[in-house]
Design a protein around this motif. Structure first.
Motif, mmCIF file in Angstrom:
data_model
loop_
_atom_site.group_PDB
_atom_site.id
_atom_site.type_symbol
_atom_site.label_atom_id
_atom_site.label_comp_id
_atom_site.label_asym_id
_atom_site.label_seq_id
_atom_site.Cartn_x
_atom_site.Cartn_y
_atom_site.Cartn_z
ATOM 1 N N GLU A 1 0.837 -1.194 0.000
ATOM 2 C CA GLU A 1 0.000 0.000 0.000
ATOM 3 C C GLU A 1 0.874 1.246 0.000
ATOM 4 O OE1 GLU A 1 -3.597 2.209 2.495
ATOM 5 O OE2 GLU A 1 -2.638 0.413 3.336
ATOM 6 N N ALA A 2 0.682 2.118 -0.981
ATOM 7 C CA ALA A 2 1.384 3.402 -1.034
ATOM 8 C C ALA A 2 0.570 4.427 -0.275
ATOM 9 C CB ALA A 2 1.578 3.832 -2.480
ATOM 10 N N ASP A 3 1.112 4.910 0.828
ATOM 11 C CA ASP A 3 0.438 5.898 1.671
ATOM 12 C C ASP A 3 1.070 7.254 1.373
ATOM 13 O OD1 ASP A 3 -0.911 7.286 3.591
ATOM 14 O OD2 ASP A 3 -0.176 6.125 5.296
ATOM 15 N N VAL A 4 0.393 8.041 0.536
ATOM 16 C CA VAL A 4 0.951 9.307 0.068
ATOM 17 C C VAL A 4 0.994 10.319 1.214
ATOM 18 C CG1 VAL A 4 0.664 11.209 -1.552
ATOM 19 C CG2 VAL A 4 0.156 8.867 -2.277
ATOM 20 N N ALA A 5 2.189 10.801 1.518
ATOM 21 C CA ALA A 5 2.419 11.730 2.632
ATOM 22 C C ALA A 5 1.968 11.136 3.960
ATOM 23 C CB ALA A 5 1.735 13.070 2.386
ATOM 24 N N GLY A 6 2.003 9.802 4.051
ATOM 25 C CA GLY A 6 1.576 9.116 5.264
ATOM 26 C C GLY A 6 2.580 9.227 6.396
ATOM 27 N N ASP A 7 2.154 8.827 7.583
ATOM 28 C CA ASP A 7 2.980 8.899 8.787
ATOM 29 C C ASP A 7 4.132 7.900 8.688
ATOM 30 O OD1 ASP A 7 4.090 9.046 11.288
ATOM 31 O OD2 ASP A 7 2.316 8.314 12.360
ATOM 32 N N PRO A 8 5.380 8.362 8.614
ATOM 33 C CA PRO A 8 6.506 7.430 8.532
ATOM 34 C C PRO A 8 6.587 6.485 9.729
ATOM 35 C CG PRO A 8 7.208 9.637 7.934
ATOM 36 C CD PRO A 8 5.817 9.762 8.515
ATOM 37 N N ALA A 9 6.172 6.968 10.905
ATOM 38 C CA ALA A 9 6.258 6.132 12.105
ATOM 39 C C ALA A 9 5.321 4.940 12.035
ATOM 40 C CB ALA A 9 5.948 6.964 13.344
#
Length: 251
Positions: free
Chosen positions: A89-97
């Motif tokens: 899943e590509a989480d665009v601008a998602g939480d890196p943590a």
């Protein structure tokens, strides 16, 4: 495109089978003067190499989440299709943590350090150039990707009904991405031979669809422009003419 295509990776395979030599992504950065044009075959080769890096060296697979912190850029488009190929899943601008892998441009490295998993950095330099020195704690994409294989086969089948893309707080399955992209392409009147110039960022569905998914779903191509505000009205008109643009978004 084939009616049976259910994932973005399926759309790319169909484009490759239909006309591998035609332009798919033409990228401009109007702050640097960069221009890169990728045919379907060249783009697919970058996707295959990146998917091999993601699946092999980064040990990512279906059910994993990748926080994508990149601007509208041809390499961002490559990563989106690589994720679709692996089933990540590509989480665009998602939480890196909260991500298993983070992919960051040079401007978001500090935020990306919150990822406890694998970290990849892109310099976003012309011609896919590397960093002068790799950022500490990150793999330099430009160093690692050239040696990857030119063909890709997933270790596990990609389920079109599983989460494939998260953007703006909405999570979409691979099948939903394709369905939405086809609907957008129909609404815009896109088809084979269409050329979409998009100056929209990649942080919304509209930007992702206009700048990648809708053209891919319809046999069209995209002229993706970063920093379009640097371009004068006369310059934009000249580009529309020279690139044989048929549709504009965010310009």
């Amino acid at each position: 495109m084939n009616s049976t295509d259910r994932t973005p990776a399926d759309l790319l395979r169909s484009a490759l089978a239909t006309d591998p030599g035609r332009p798919l992504v033409t990228f401009y950065d109007d702050a640097t003067g960069e221009r890169v044009e990728l045919s379907v075959a060249t783009f697919a080769n970058w996707v295959a190499k990146t998917a091999n890096l993601l699946q092999g060296d980064l040990s990512a697979g279906p059910g994993d989440r990748l926080a994508l912190h990149l601007p509208a850029h041809w390499q961002s488009a490559v990563w989106l299709l690589a994720c679709a190929s692996v089933g990540v899943e590509a989480d665009v601008a998602g939480d890196p943590a909260a991500a298993d892998v983070v992919v960051s441009g040079p401007d978001t490295l500090e935020a990306a350090r919150a990822c406890r998993g694998e970290r990849v950095a892109l310099a976003l330099r012309p011609l896919g150039g590397r960093f002068p020195a790799a950022p500490e704690g990150f793999m330099d994409y430009a160093v690692e990707v050239p040696s990857q294989g030119d063909r890709f086969a997933p270790f596990a089948p990609v389920d079109a009904d599983e989460a494939a893309l998260s953007v703006g707080g909405t999570s979409l399955s691979a099948a939903q991405v394709v369905e939405r992209a086809r609907a957008d392409a129909e609404a815009l009147g896109l088809g084979p031979g269409s050329r979409v110039l998009s100056g929209l960022p990649y942080d919304t569905w509209e930007g992702l669809s206009s700048g990648l998914y809708a053209p891919l779903a319809s046999g069209a191509s995209v002229v993706l422009v970063r920093n379009i505000g640097e371009l004068s009205a006369a310059g934009l008109a000249k580009r529309v003419e020279s690139e044989r643009v048929t549709h504009t978004r965010g310009a």
